[in-house]
Design a protein around this motif. Structure first.
Motif, PDB file in Angstrom:
ATOM      1  N   MET A   8       0.773  -1.207  -0.104  1.00 30.69           N
ATOM      2  CA  MET A   8      -0.032   0.062  -0.045  1.00 30.69           C
ATOM      3  C   MET A   8       0.913   1.317   0.009  1.00 30.69           C
ATOM      4  O   MET A   8       2.016   1.147   0.373  1.00 30.69           O
ATOM      5  CB  MET A   8      -0.917   0.105   1.218  1.00 30.69           C
ATOM      6  CG  MET A   8      -1.993  -1.205   1.352  1.00 30.69           C
ATOM      7  SD  MET A   8      -3.226  -0.852  -0.016  1.00 30.69           S
ATOM      8  CE  MET A   8      -3.276  -2.599  -0.674  1.00 30.69           C
ATOM      9  N   ASN A   9       0.482   2.510  -0.319  1.00 26.26           N
ATOM     10  CA  ASN A   9       0.974   3.433  -0.361  1.00 26.26           C
ATOM     11  C   ASN A   9       1.082   4.230   0.815  1.00 26.26           C
ATOM     12  O   ASN A   9       0.185   4.154   1.893  1.00 26.26           O
ATOM     13  CB  ASN A   9       0.394   4.494  -1.533  1.00 26.26           C
ATOM     14  CG  ASN A   9      -0.936   5.206  -0.899  1.00 26.26           C
ATOM     15  OD1 ASN A   9      -1.541   4.480  -0.103  1.00 26.26           O
ATOM     16  ND2 ASN A   9      -1.119   6.454  -1.296  1.00 26.26           N
ATOM     17  N   ASN A  10       2.259   4.897   1.025  1.00 28.66           N
ATOM     18  CA  ASN A  10       2.527   5.431   2.269  1.00 28.66           C
ATOM     19  C   ASN A  10       2.586   6.975   2.357  1.00 28.66           C
ATOM     20  O   ASN A  10       2.562   7.618   3.464  1.00 28.66           O
ATOM     21  CB  ASN A  10       3.806   4.844   2.937  1.00 28.66           C
ATOM     22  CG  ASN A  10       3.619   3.727   3.524  1.00 28.66           C
ATOM     23  OD1 ASN A  10       2.561   3.324   4.223  1.00 28.66           O
ATOM     24  ND2 ASN A  10       4.499   2.696   3.510  1.00 28.66           N
ATOM     25  N   LYS A  11       2.035   7.499   1.186  1.00 25.99           N
ATOM     26  CA  LYS A  11       1.949   9.132   1.320  1.00 25.99           C
ATOM     27  C   LYS A  11       0.896   9.361   2.198  1.00 25.99           C
ATOM     28  O   LYS A  11      -0.189   9.003   1.771  1.00 25.99           O
ATOM     29  CB  LYS A  11       2.074   9.525  -0.334  1.00 25.99           C
ATOM     30  CG  LYS A  11       2.844   8.963  -1.223  1.00 25.99           C
ATOM     31  CD  LYS A  11       1.809   8.910  -2.464  1.00 25.99           C
ATOM     32  CE  LYS A  11       2.349   7.906  -3.556  1.00 25.99           C
ATOM     33  NZ  LYS A  11       1.567   7.550  -4.518  1.00 25.99           N
ATOM     34  N   LYS A  12       0.890  10.202   3.109  1.00 26.05           N
ATOM     35  CA  LYS A  12      -0.257  10.715   3.919  1.00 26.05           C
ATOM     36  C   LYS A  12      -0.991  11.336   3.156  1.00 26.05           C
ATOM     37  O   LYS A  12      -0.752  12.661   2.722  1.00 26.05           O
ATOM     38  CB  LYS A  12       0.360  11.205   5.123  1.00 26.05           C
ATOM     39  CG  LYS A  12       1.696  10.696   5.993  1.00 26.05           C
ATOM     40  CD  LYS A  12       1.184   9.652   7.067  1.00 26.05           C
ATOM     41  CE  LYS A  12       2.243   8.888   7.373  1.00 26.05           C
ATOM     42  NZ  LYS A  12       2.449   8.579   8.905  1.00 26.05           N
ATOM     43  N   PRO A  13      -2.319  10.968   2.939  1.00 25.80           N
ATOM     44  CA  PRO A  13      -3.132  11.821   2.029  1.00 25.80           C
ATOM     45  C   PRO A  13      -3.850  12.827   3.110  1.00 25.80           C
ATOM     46  O   PRO A  13      -4.838  12.580   3.617  1.00 25.80           O
ATOM     47  CB  PRO A  13      -4.125  10.927   1.474  1.00 25.80           C
ATOM     48  CG  PRO A  13      -4.051   9.939   2.460  1.00 25.80           C
ATOM     49  CD  PRO A  13      -2.899   9.661   3.382  1.00 25.80           C
ATOM     50  N   ARG A  14      -2.996  14.076   3.292  1.00 26.89           N
ATOM     51  CA  ARG A  14      -3.751  14.868   4.336  1.00 26.89           C
ATOM     52  C   ARG A  14      -5.194  15.524   3.598  1.00 26.89           C
ATOM     53  O   ARG A  14      -5.984  15.817   4.489  1.00 26.89           O
ATOM     54  CB  ARG A  14      -2.845  16.282   4.551  1.00 26.89           C
ATOM     55  CG  ARG A  14      -1.844  15.807   5.730  1.00 26.89           C
ATOM     56  CD  ARG A  14      -2.588  15.106   6.901  1.00 26.89           C
ATOM     57  NE  ARG A  14      -2.703  13.717   6.625  1.00 26.89           N
ATOM     58  CZ  ARG A  14      -3.227  12.915   7.483  1.00 26.89           C
ATOM     59  NH1 ARG A  14      -3.594  12.994   8.711  1.00 26.89           N
ATOM     60  NH2 ARG A  14      -3.301  11.365   7.343  1.00 26.89           N
ATOM     61  N   ARG A  15      -5.170  15.719   2.446  1.00 33.00           N
ATOM     62  CA  ARG A  15      -6.313  16.081   1.680  1.00 33.00           C
ATOM     63  C   ARG A  15      -7.053  14.826   1.557  1.00 33.00           C
ATOM     64  O   ARG A  15      -6.819  13.955   0.758  1.00 33.00           O
ATOM     65  CB  ARG A  15      -6.075  16.773   0.339  1.00 33.00           C
ATOM     66  CG  ARG A  15      -7.578  17.467  -0.244  1.00 33.00           C
ATOM     67  CD  ARG A  15      -7.091  18.169  -1.344  1.00 33.00           C
ATOM     68  NE  ARG A  15      -5.979  17.481  -2.340  1.00 33.00           N
ATOM     69  CZ  ARG A  15      -6.394  16.108  -2.957  1.00 33.00           C
ATOM     70  NH1 ARG A  15      -7.753  15.909  -2.943  1.00 33.00           N
ATOM     71  NH2 ARG A  15      -5.549  15.781  -3.577  1.00 33.00           N
ATOM     72  N   PRO A  16      -8.502  14.616   2.154  1.00 31.26           N
ATOM     73  CA  PRO A  16      -9.174  13.399   1.616  1.00 31.26           C
ATOM     74  C   PRO A  16      -9.297  13.192   0.233  1.00 31.26           C
ATOM     75  O   PRO A  16      -9.572  13.951  -0.510  1.00 31.26           O
ATOM     76  CB  PRO A  16     -10.392  13.727   2.617  1.00 31.26           C
ATOM     77  CG  PRO A  16     -10.661  15.103   2.971  1.00 31.26           C
ATOM     78  CD  PRO A  16      -9.222  15.489   2.773  1.00 31.26           C
ATOM     79  N   LEU A  17      -9.439  11.624   0.053  1.00 27.04           N
ATOM     80  CA  LEU A  17      -9.557  11.251  -1.446  1.00 27.04           C
ATOM     81  C   LEU A  17     -11.072  11.706  -1.876  1.00 27.04           C
ATOM     82  O   LEU A  17     -11.888  11.374  -1.212  1.00 27.04           O
ATOM     83  CB  LEU A  17      -9.403   9.968  -1.655  1.00 27.04           C
ATOM     84  CG  LEU A  17      -7.656   9.631  -1.339  1.00 27.04           C
ATOM     85  CD1 LEU A  17      -7.525   7.935  -1.182  1.00 27.04           C
ATOM     86  CD2 LEU A  17      -6.776  10.175  -2.355  1.00 27.04           C
ATOM     87  N   THR A  18     -11.091  11.950  -3.113  1.00 23.62           N
ATOM     88  CA  THR A  18     -12.314  12.056  -3.621  1.00 23.62           C
ATOM     89  C   THR A  18     -12.355  11.332  -5.180  1.00 23.62           C
ATOM     90  O   THR A  18     -11.442  10.906  -5.696  1.00 23.62           O
ATOM     91  CB  THR A  18     -12.858  13.497  -3.989  1.00 23.62           C
ATOM     92  OG1 THR A  18     -12.035  14.102  -5.299  1.00 23.62           O
ATOM     93  CG2 THR A  18     -12.662  14.497  -2.668  1.00 23.62           C
ATOM     94  N   LEU A  19     -13.578  11.219  -5.650  1.00 22.01           N
ATOM     95  CA  LEU A  19     -13.682  10.823  -6.978  1.00 22.01           C
ATOM     96  C   LEU A  19     -12.685  11.323  -7.956  1.00 22.01           C
ATOM     97  O   LEU A  19     -12.040  10.837  -8.781  1.00 22.01           O
ATOM     98  CB  LEU A  19     -15.023  10.851  -7.631  1.00 22.01           C
ATOM     99  CG  LEU A  19     -16.131   9.969  -7.294  1.00 22.01           C
ATOM    100  CD1 LEU A  19     -17.228  10.250  -8.055  1.00 22.01           C
ATOM    101  CD2 LEU A  19     -15.524   8.473  -7.419  1.00 22.01           C
ATOM    102  N   ARG A  20     -12.505  12.638  -7.917  1.00 24.96           N
ATOM    103  CA  ARG A  20     -11.727  13.308  -8.865  1.00 24.96           C
ATOM    104  C   ARG A  20     -10.111  12.954  -8.745  1.00 24.96           C
ATOM    105  O   ARG A  20      -9.527  12.628  -9.834  1.00 24.96           O
ATOM    106  CB  ARG A  20     -11.511  14.928  -8.488  1.00 24.96           C
ATOM    107  CG  ARG A  20     -10.371  15.696  -8.629  1.00 24.96           C
ATOM    108  CD  ARG A  20     -10.477  17.190  -8.985  1.00 24.96           C
ATOM    109  NE  ARG A  20     -10.660  17.356 -10.552  1.00 24.96           N
ATOM    110  CZ  ARG A  20     -11.716  17.793 -11.173  1.00 24.96           C
ATOM    111  NH1 ARG A  20     -12.866  17.937 -10.404  1.00 24.96           N
ATOM    112  NH2 ARG A  20     -11.898  17.865 -12.260  1.00 24.96           N
ATOM    113  N   ASP A  21      -9.670  12.583  -7.436  1.00 23.96           N
ATOM    114  CA  ASP A  21      -8.519  11.895  -7.335  1.00 23.96           C
ATOM    115  C   ASP A  21      -8.362  10.488  -8.092  1.00 23.96           C
ATOM    116  O   ASP A  21      -7.385  10.323  -8.960  1.00 23.96           O
ATOM    117  CB  ASP A  21      -8.070  11.543  -6.062  1.00 23.96           C
ATOM    118  CG  ASP A  21      -7.897  12.925  -5.223  1.00 23.96           C
ATOM    119  OD1 ASP A  21      -7.189  13.569  -5.413  1.00 23.96           O
ATOM    120  OD2 ASP A  21      -8.748  13.196  -4.139  1.00 23.96           O
ATOM    121  N   VAL A  22      -9.396   9.575  -8.317  1.00 21.48           N
ATOM    122  CA  VAL A  22      -9.371   8.641  -8.785  1.00 21.48           C
ATOM    123  C   VAL A  22      -9.722   8.812 -10.420  1.00 21.48           C
ATOM    124  O   VAL A  22      -8.745   8.199 -11.221  1.00 21.48           O
ATOM    125  CB  VAL A  22     -10.732   7.562  -8.341  1.00 21.48           C
ATOM    126  CG1 VAL A  22     -10.597   6.273  -9.292  1.00 21.48           C
ATOM    127  CG2 VAL A  22     -10.407   7.267  -6.755  1.00 21.48           C
TER     128      VAL A  22
END
Lengths: 339, 339
Positions: A1-15
């Motif tokens: 799994m990736n370890n970059k802390k996603p401080r900004r929560p993921l959204t559909l846009r990211d995907v």
DNA sequence: CGAAATCATGTTACCGTTATCGTGTCTCGC
DNA sequence: GCGAGACACGATAACGGTAACATGATTTCG
């Protein structure tokens, strides 16, 4: 799994950016809706997985005006009867995409109001709640909500929409019949004194009515407050038998105190069921394994849960008159004389 | 109450029109936030009440990015231990505006993953989940979620964020000590054979380790599958005592089967605790009222629930090392010889 | 072989609230 | 009597998705 802390929560846009398609297409993939080519579906899924994306049902629910929740409102969890009901509900909801959310009222009408209010504010697609007695406020909320409402456990009364349960009057009457048929006449009752336990009240009413029809009256009663436990059953049984030593039957408002009473009576050397009979109510599994099987009535808890769930899930139609009355079943056990 | 069927669900706009102020002001009134004059507050509240308006938390949550839910994920409800934990959680959350939402995994790791996924999709403000053992997927989801995570029941391991519980190794070791101190030497064990019940496993490990330190080994073991019940306790006890008649102590992995065993032994006329001692685990209230009080260890269920809730609610700080280890307390009862 | 149907995807407009900032009206101290 | 805050409220733009419709590319078939 990736370890970059996603401080900004993921959204559909990211995907969508990660997989090079539009948000709409991602949404379609994640919900298996509409036509998507196998290739893009794969791309999107791996993107979503490696990012660790979890859809946001808050946003989804708002947009679609559909929420896969069913509010389930019950008086108590420690009662041993409601976990069974919940089991039936979950089992039947499992393949519908619906999810139960439980609220507990502790037998308090005002708490029922607030729990219901909180639940409705999530706009569930159905409500299952225990009992037929509700505050004016609660009824108004349910009327306004415009969703399927199933009241469970009890059918002695008028449902708001649909009711699934047993008749507690009938349950009381039937066990009274059994007791009378077995020849017992000097009968005592031990139960809760909770004004809000309507079902226990109705059971007792049905019980006494049936006794009355045979010219028999309750010889003694013993009430208690708070939760039921073996210990409570012992104490109350000792108290009632001390007060009225020639009782020949004890009817308990539930199995737990009945079992406590049974243990006490056995220790005292009472001749059960010869000189003294005992009966509880509910048919909880706990009874298996006691020195004797307590006579009781199966309240059909699991079936009630299942049928209620089936109705909110539209797996079966709401009956014409809004009533699904299951038959309480008498479980003779060993603590009543054979007729 | 009004009887016009509102086919169109009510929104802030309806209340705002009915009371002659903006939606924003209505929102402020309903949440007690910001400055609103007493007069308009009153107007708005009565309008909301007479309309029967219930706020939409779906929309509210989306707009505010705050949701007052705490996900609680547990293996089972029928276990009699988790309702207690839930009680502690609810009690402590009650005055925080936070609300627990329960998910049940039935001890299945894959089900835990899906339940967690479903819960996280509601963007709760905290997660409480049982155990320290979770799938990679689950850990990843929790890492990504960026919210307080409290793992409960167990502290033998490494928490994702924070753990609140007891050391089951220690609980096992301590009861072993008591048993040895009381002079018992031929000891049998009866417990579940669920690979996923890590806590039972750790208890047994701590138990055997302590025995080993005194040069004692378990003489016999009896495993079972599925739920615990008095009946199961009876059967297993009969089986183990038939196989190894000279056992002088039985350690059960929980109180329910321990109680079943106790009832069976009493019927068989065993000299308890003289020739045969018994101990369970959990400290459930059910034990009060049995013919003898079963020796057991209080697993501190309610305290665990409370502390976990306090931490997600930020009523108390997360400890430095992320561990809140409560002390399991030995309850001597009547089924072990006094030292 | 061309028109219509199908498929795979994108665009746009909300869903019902709340955060943020803006505006007009009072109140008050000097 | 006037500028500065406090107060009471409103307008606007998100929040993160999904429904509904639109679009270009392919396929189907008379």
């Amino acid at each position: 799994m990736n370890n970059k802390k996603p401080r900004r929560p993921l959204t559909l846009r990211d995907v969508s950016e990660a997989s090079g398609v539009s948000e709409m297409t991602v949404s379609r993939v994640l919900r298996n809706r509409g036509d998507v080519s196998a290739a893009t579906r794969e791309k999107v899924l791996t993107a979503a997985r490696t990012l660790g994306y979890v859809p946001n049902k808050i946003a989804g629910g708002l947009a679609s005006k559909r929420v896969n929740l069913v509010a389930v409102i019950i008086p108590s969890l420690s009662n041993m009867v409601f976990p069974d009901v919940l089991g039936g509900i979950s089992a039947e909801l499992d393949d519908t995409g619906l999810q139960p959310v439980v609220g507990v009222t502790n037998y308090s009408p005002s708490r029922e109001d607030t729990v219901l209010y909180d639940m409705l504010s999530w706009r569930p697609s159905g409500v299952i709640l225990a009992g037929l007695e509700h505050s004016k406020v609660a009824r108004a909320m349910l009327d306004n909500a415009g969703l399927p409402v199933v009241e469970i456990m009890d059918v002695d009364g008028t449902p708001i929409d649909t009711a699934v349960g047993i008749s507690h009057r009938r349950a009381g009457a039937e066990i009274a019949t059994e007791i009378l048929n077995a020849g017992y006449r000097r009968i005592g009752f031990i139960g809760t004194h909770m004004p809000e336990d309507h079902r226990a009240r109705k059971r007792l009413a049905g019980f006494e009515e049936r006794l009355g029809e045979s010219g028999v009256q309750l010889v003694a009663r013993e009430y208690y407050q708070g939760g039921s436990s073996l210990q409570k059953g012992r104490e109350l049984t000792e108290r009632i038998m001390t007060r009225e030593p020639d009782l020949d039957f004890l009817y308990y408002s539930n199995d737990m105190i009945g079992a406590g009473g049974l243990l006490w009576c056995l220790e005292q050397g009472y001749d059960i069921p010869g000189k003294l009979g005992l009966a509880g109510f509910n048919g909880v599994e706990l009874l298996d394994g006691l020195p004797m099987r307590l006579t009781t009535t199966d309240a059909r808890r699991i079936d009630i849960g299942r049928r209620a769930a089936r109705i909110v899930a539209s797996k079966e139609p709401r009956p014409e008159n809004g009533m699904v009355a299951l038959a309480p079943t008498f479980l003779p056990g060993d603590t009543i004389r054979k007729a």
